[in-house]
Write an enzyme that holds these catalytic residues in place. Structure first.
Site, PDB file in Angstrom:
ATOM      1  N   PHE A  31      19.851  40.793 -22.892  1.00  0.00           N
ATOM      2  CA  PHE A  31      19.934  39.575 -23.690  1.00  0.00           C
ATOM      3  C   PHE A  31      18.799  39.606 -24.703  1.00  0.00           C
ATOM      4  CE2 PHE A  31      21.792  35.149 -23.165  1.00  0.00           C
ATOM      5  CZ  PHE A  31      23.081  35.587 -22.958  1.00  0.00           C
ATOM      6  N   GLN A  47      16.452  24.552 -30.778  1.00  0.00           N
ATOM      7  CA  GLN A  47      17.078  25.865 -30.919  1.00  0.00           C
ATOM      8  C   GLN A  47      18.457  25.743 -31.546  1.00  0.00           C
ATOM      9  OE1 GLN A  47      18.398  28.496 -27.401  1.00  0.00           O
ATOM     10  NE2 GLN A  47      16.603  29.484 -28.264  1.00  0.00           N
ATOM     11  N   HIS A  59      21.433  27.817 -32.022  1.00  0.00           N
ATOM     12  CA  HIS A  59      21.985  29.079 -31.521  1.00  0.00           C
ATOM     13  C   HIS A  59      22.666  29.769 -32.696  1.00  0.00           C
ATOM     14  CE1 HIS A  59      24.315  31.926 -29.194  1.00  0.00           C
ATOM     15  NE2 HIS A  59      23.692  31.539 -28.094  1.00  0.00           N
ATOM     16  N   LEU A 111      30.014  26.976 -28.550  1.00  0.00           N
ATOM     17  CA  LEU A 111      29.201  28.183 -28.411  1.00  0.00           C
ATOM     18  C   LEU A 111      29.999  29.476 -28.279  1.00  0.00           C
ATOM     19  CD1 LEU A 111      26.111  28.688 -28.145  1.00  0.00           C
ATOM     20  CD2 LEU A 111      26.585  29.136 -25.745  1.00  0.00           C
ATOM     21  N   GLU A 117      25.831  34.674 -26.336  1.00  0.00           N
ATOM     22  CA  GLU A 117      25.018  35.800 -26.780  1.00  0.00           C
ATOM     23  C   GLU A 117      25.421  37.093 -26.074  1.00  0.00           C
ATOM     24  OE1 GLU A 117      20.883  34.726 -27.128  1.00  0.00           O
ATOM     25  OE2 GLU A 117      20.271  36.750 -26.577  1.00  0.00           O
ATOM     26  N   ARG A 149      16.680  34.165 -30.775  1.00  0.00           N
ATOM     27  CA  ARG A 149      17.714  33.366 -31.445  1.00  0.00           C
ATOM     28  C   ARG A 149      17.279  32.765 -32.767  1.00  0.00           C
ATOM     29  NH1 ARG A 149      20.105  30.454 -26.019  1.00  0.00           N
ATOM     30  NH2 ARG A 149      21.287  32.294 -25.399  1.00  0.00           N
ATOM     31  N   HIS A 194      21.686  23.679 -30.289  1.00  0.00           N
ATOM     32  CA  HIS A 194      22.031  24.139 -28.948  1.00  0.00           C
ATOM     33  C   HIS A 194      21.108  23.629 -27.851  1.00  0.00           C
ATOM     34  CE1 HIS A 194      23.716  26.777 -25.973  1.00  0.00           C
ATOM     35  NE2 HIS A 194      22.603  27.464 -25.833  1.00  0.00           N
ATOM     36  N   ARG A 245      13.275  29.244 -26.924  1.00  0.00           N
ATOM     37  CA  ARG A 245      13.666  29.685 -25.584  1.00  0.00           C
ATOM     38  C   ARG A 245      14.472  30.971 -25.657  1.00  0.00           C
ATOM     39  NH1 ARG A 245      18.407  29.286 -22.418  1.00  0.00           N
ATOM     40  NH2 ARG A 245      19.466  28.103 -24.048  1.00  0.00           N
TER      41      ARG A 245
HETATM   42  P1  FAD Z   1      22.335  19.584 -17.608  1.00  0.00           P
HETATM   43  O1  FAD Z   1      23.021  20.663 -16.882  1.00  0.00           O
HETATM   44  O2  FAD Z   1      22.562  19.444 -19.053  1.00  0.00           O
HETATM   45  O3  FAD Z   1      22.686  18.249 -16.837  1.00  0.00           O
HETATM   46  C1  FAD Z   1      22.244  16.993 -17.270  1.00  0.00           C
HETATM   47  C2  FAD Z   1      22.743  15.936 -16.305  1.00  0.00           C
HETATM   48  O4  FAD Z   1      22.158  14.698 -16.644  1.00  0.00           O
HETATM   49  C3  FAD Z   1      24.246  15.707 -16.344  1.00  0.00           C
HETATM   50  O5  FAD Z   1      24.692  15.529 -15.026  1.00  0.00           O
HETATM   51  C4  FAD Z   1      24.384  14.407 -17.127  1.00  0.00           C
HETATM   52  O6  FAD Z   1      25.558  13.702 -16.813  1.00  0.00           O
HETATM   53  C5  FAD Z   1      23.146  13.687 -16.658  1.00  0.00           C
HETATM   54  N1  FAD Z   1      22.665  12.588 -17.492  1.00  0.00           N
HETATM   55  C6  FAD Z   1      22.273  12.612 -18.793  1.00  0.00           C
HETATM   56  N2  FAD Z   1      21.873  11.392 -19.183  1.00  0.00           N
HETATM   57  C7  FAD Z   1      22.009  10.571 -18.107  1.00  0.00           C
HETATM   58  C8  FAD Z   1      21.770   9.186 -17.880  1.00  0.00           C
HETATM   59  N3  FAD Z   1      21.305   8.369 -18.829  1.00  0.00           N
HETATM   60  N4  FAD Z   1      22.045   8.668 -16.655  1.00  0.00           N
HETATM   61  C9  FAD Z   1      22.529   9.454 -15.661  1.00  0.00           C
HETATM   62  N5  FAD Z   1      22.768  10.761 -15.821  1.00  0.00           N
HETATM   63  C10 FAD Z   1      22.503  11.323 -17.031  1.00  0.00           C
HETATM   64  N6  FAD Z   1      21.201  28.708 -20.566  1.00  0.00           N
HETATM   65  C11 FAD Z   1      20.980  29.907 -19.937  1.00  0.00           C
HETATM   66  O7  FAD Z   1      19.905  30.136 -19.363  1.00  0.00           O
HETATM   67  N7  FAD Z   1      21.949  30.874 -19.941  1.00  0.00           N
HETATM   68  C12 FAD Z   1      23.139  30.688 -20.535  1.00  0.00           C
HETATM   69  O8  FAD Z   1      23.979  31.570 -20.479  1.00  0.00           O
HETATM   70  C13 FAD Z   1      23.407  29.435 -21.206  1.00  0.00           C
HETATM   71  N8  FAD Z   1      24.602  29.186 -21.829  1.00  0.00           N
HETATM   72  C14 FAD Z   1      24.858  27.937 -22.366  1.00  0.00           C
HETATM   73  C15 FAD Z   1      26.123  27.645 -22.908  1.00  0.00           C
HETATM   74  C16 FAD Z   1      26.401  26.379 -23.438  1.00  0.00           C
HETATM   75  C17 FAD Z   1      27.748  26.115 -24.036  1.00  0.00           C
HETATM   76  C18 FAD Z   1      25.402  25.362 -23.429  1.00  0.00           C
HETATM   77  C19 FAD Z   1      25.659  24.000 -24.002  1.00  0.00           C
HETATM   78  C20 FAD Z   1      24.146  25.649 -22.892  1.00  0.00           C
HETATM   79  C21 FAD Z   1      23.864  26.932 -22.364  1.00  0.00           C
HETATM   80  N9  FAD Z   1      22.612  27.230 -21.806  1.00  0.00           N
HETATM   81  C22 FAD Z   1      22.386  28.451 -21.181  1.00  0.00           C
HETATM   82  C23 FAD Z   1      21.600  26.198 -21.690  1.00  0.00           C
HETATM   83  C24 FAD Z   1      21.658  25.588 -20.315  1.00  0.00           C
HETATM   84  O9  FAD Z   1      22.974  25.537 -19.855  1.00  0.00           O
HETATM   85  C25 FAD Z   1      21.107  24.185 -20.316  1.00  0.00           C
HETATM   86  O10 FAD Z   1      19.878  24.151 -20.962  1.00  0.00           O
HETATM   87  C26 FAD Z   1      20.900  23.764 -18.873  1.00  0.00           C
HETATM   88  O11 FAD Z   1      22.091  23.874 -18.165  1.00  0.00           O
HETATM   89  C27 FAD Z   1      20.342  22.372 -18.758  1.00  0.00           C
HETATM   90  O12 FAD Z   1      20.341  22.040 -17.385  1.00  0.00           O
HETATM   91  P2  FAD Z   1      19.764  20.692 -16.862  1.00  0.00           P
HETATM   92  O13 FAD Z   1      19.898  20.714 -15.383  1.00  0.00           O
HETATM   93  O14 FAD Z   1      18.426  20.468 -17.450  1.00  0.00           O
HETATM   94  O15 FAD Z   1      20.737  19.606 -17.479  1.00  0.00           O
END
Ligand code: FAD
Length: 634
Positions: free
Chosen positions: A121, A248, A250, A264, A267, A323, A389, A424
């Site tokens: 990556f 970021q 992407h 998306l 990558e 990125r 992103h 990142r």
């Molecule tokens: P999230 O998984 O975003 O979860 C947030 C949670 O908070 C959700 O349950 C949501 O409902 C909840 N929430 C938000 N606001 C509130 C509120 N006010 N009240 C109650 N609940 C709330 N990263 C990598 O390392 N590798 C990858 O291959 C990769 N691919 C990606 C592909 C895509 C399409 C995207 C969008 C991102 C990708 N990323 C990747 C980034 C990574 O997925 C995210 O940064 C990461 O999953 C964030 O995880 P998190 O647990 O912080 O929050």
């Protein structure tokens, strides 16, 4: 006042993505009673959408990999603005967190000799991303949910109630955090999206794990929930945000058709051999390798192509630069008139791998393009362009405990700041969620142990009423401003004026618009009642988007340099003096805006600096710093 549903827990975790679930599991394993709250359906979070994989220096594919190399890559990727301690903990603990997932039932793709396979990556020196095809996030969430269920079954066996220690409140949005009279966390107020019924959670510890802020931009890979709620909740509760200017973009989002613009394109397409070309057919990334990276990247197409089969003796292709570099390069090509008809560039894997190999390695991408754009990526190139992103900036936390400056408030995952510096690396988020989600859960549980049963912080009744009143306000403005119009105006403002390339006059203009949006937001109204009313939900989300956007714009105007996810048209270079500065946002005294201050960045420990050559550090550090460093660096 409102007849409000009440619950009491030890720990309330806001967010059910990877960070939230991992935190909840840890707190429950420490014996605490935990509520998991998620704005969307349980299981639907950005974590599920993660495609490429989770970065962990297990050394399975290249034995030379270790935590030190991962740490180095992370600091380089973040251009030395990362909190070194977070980058260190992350690099050291990620392999254990991946192993642990396998003990909970995850099954990653394998090498020929049966080890967890790892893929290349951008910015990672060795193959490092543990993955499951291009659906890694799904496996991660599935496994964590399975672990939650397993723990609930243990609880059922022990005390007859599945939900005695872990309960999920899905489709529930938290709108305010609550503190006691001494300023310690005491709980949170939210509402069930379906009924509009309010709910109060009393708890001495709250962990924010709400993910990103992408919905403030027009072109984004983020889905509807990502309105910066955790960032805003933290600010409103008196916590601080760090380095919010770093967003970021992407490099590869879909650009066509318009309805899917921003979605998306992983990558992994480039990691597995895909190349970028402009409308003249030129593989343009060779023209954009910055000096700081020149030594690690191939200078000719031949060398770049040889690298896929022989990484010992060749340097990596420039398509795998971090990125921020690739996004800016694509932006420049399009601006120079060498873009595709739909305003992107070409990403081609069709001439690089056999069709069945593409379908095997990139099944989601194959389907995504077939279904959404009617493009067969085994036969034709994709059209791609940058998309908003990920936010590197976030809630300022202690690197070891994830605690904020508000007692009892923790943050982990994308909504926390510091770990990724100014940019990142791909794959470093999934590992971040696991490492720091666990730490947040652990330390929240420890914090709990400092209270006896009757000494817990108590919510202030007036604060609960005020939170409910604030949330109900849009429903009494039936003839008010349409929330969707304001949201649209905000997105256009951020996308065009505080996007990839920032000009001071444009960012100032954006700040002026944000001021105009504030009175409009006060008048935002939605017709219809409290039962599932999306207009009302957007009206409430807007408060968070507006305040977070103000942080982004203020910090973007203040930082007079270009670094990672922040590019200033008038200051195109990195500045060693700005590397010493973290920009910290807090709520202004009157509560109507945000204040910004400079804070010195923590000094990197000498043993960690010794992992770099002095010649490399010279690209980032001031002469004064180097004078001190010279004796310790190799
Ligand atoms: P999230 O998984 O975003 O979860 C947030 C949670 O908070 C959700 O349950 C949501 O409902 C909840 N929430 C938000 N606001 C509130 C509120 N006010 N009240 C109650 N609940 C709330 N990263 C990598 O390392 N590798 C990858 O291959 C990769 N691919 C990606 C592909 C895509 C399409 C995207 C969008 C991102 C990708 N990323 C990747 C980034 C990574 O997925 C995210 O940064 C990461 O999953 C964030 O995880 P998190 O647990 O912080 O929050």
């Amino acid at each position: 006042a409102e007849n409000i549903e009440r619950h009491s827990y030890d720990v309330v975790v806001i967010g059910a993505g990877g960070a939230g679930l991992r935190a909840a599991i840890e707190a429950r394993q420490a014996g605490k009673r935990v509520a998991i709250i998620s704005k969307s359906l349980f299981g639907k979070a950005h974590t599920v959408m993660a495609e490429g994989g989770a970065a962990a220096a297990m050394g399975n594919v290249n034995a030379k990999d270790n935590w030190q190399v991962h740490f180095r890559d992370t600091m380089r990727g973040g251009k030395f603005l990362n909190h070194f301690r977070m980058a260190e903990l992350h690099a050291k603990e990620a392999p254990d967190r991946i192993w642990e997932l396998e003990t909970w039932g995850a099954l990653f793709d394998r090498t020929k000799d049966g080890k967890i396979s790892q893929r290349n990556f951008g910015g990672h020196e060795y193959p490092r991303l543990a993955h499951v095809g291009d659906r890694t996030g799904l496996e991660l969430i599935r496994t964590l949910q399975q672990r939650v269920v397993a723990l609930q079954q243990e609880d059922k066996a022990a005390n007859g109630d599945y939900e005695s220690h872990l309960r999920v409140f899905a489709e529930t949005t938290i709108v305010r955090l609550l503190k006691d009279a001494e300023g310690r966390i005491a709980g949170a107020v939210g509402y069930y999206r379906e009924t509009g019924q309010f709910v109060l959670f009393q708890a001495p510890a709250v962990i924010l794990a709400t993910g990103g802020i992408g919905r403030s931009y027009t072109v984004t890979s983020n889905s509807w929930e990502y309105t910066g709620d955790g960032h805003a909740l933290a600010l409103l509760a008196g916590a601080t945000l760090v380095n919010m200017e770093f967003i970021q973009f992407h490099p590869t989002g879909m650009v066509w058709p318009p309805s899917v613009k921003g979605i998306l394109v992983t990558e992994s397409v480039r990691g597995d051999g895909g190349v970028l070309r402009n409308s003249e057919g030129k593989r343009f990334m060779f023209d954009y390798v910055p000096d700081v990276f020149r030594k690690q990247y191939a200078e000719t197409e031949e060398e770049a192509d040889r690298w896929y089969n022989d990484q010992e003796n060749n340097r990596r292709p420039p398509e795998l630069l971090p990125r921020d570099e690739v996004a800016r390069s694509i932006n420049s090509e399009v601006k120079a008139g060498r873009g595709t008809p739909n305003g992107g560039v070409y990403l081609d894997v069709s001439t690089r791998l056999p069709a069945d190999e593409i379908r095997r390695r990139l099944p989601s991408m194959y389907h995504q393009f077939k279904e959404l754009a009617d493009v067969d990526i085994t036969a034709k190139p994709m059209e791609v362009g940058p998309t908003c992103h990920y936010v590197m900036g976030g809630v300022e936390v202690d690197p070891d405990t994830q605690g904020t400056n508000v007692p009892g408030l923790y943050a982990a995952g994308e909504c926390a700041g510091g770990m990724h510096g100014s940019n990142r690396l791909g794959g470093n988020s999934l590992s971040d969620l696991l490492v720091f989600g666990r730490r947040a859960g652990l330390h929240a549980a420890e914090y709990l142990d400092s209270f006896d049963a009757d000494g817990r912080p108590a919510v202030v009744a007036e604060d609960v009423d005020a939170a409910v009143e604030e949330a109900l306000a849009p429903l009494s403005n039936a003839d008010g401003e349409n929330p969707y119009t304001l949201h649209h105006d905000l997105q256009i403002t951020m996308n065009t004026l505080v996007g990839i390339i920032r000009k001071p006059e444009e960012v100032s203009e954006a700040l002026g618009k944000l001021e105009e949006f504030k009175p409009r937001h006060k008048k935002v109204g939605s017709t219809g009642g409290r039962r599932f009313n999306p207009g009302w939900h957007v009206a409430l989300d807007l408060r968070n988007m507006l305040i977070v956007s103000e942080c982004v714009a203020k910090a973007a105007l203040e930082r007079e340099e270009s670094r990672g996810g922040h590019t200033r048209d008038d200051f195109p270079a990195m500045s060693p003096t700005w590397r010493q500065v973290n920009l910290i946002c807090s709520l202004s005294a009157d509560g109507t805006g945000v204040d910004l201050k400079h804070q010195p960045i923590p000094t990197v420990r000498p043993d960690l600096l010794a992992l770099f050559e002095l010649s490399e550090l010279k690209k980032y550090f001031t002469d004064e710093e180097l004078a001190v460093l010279e004796p310790v660096a190799i």
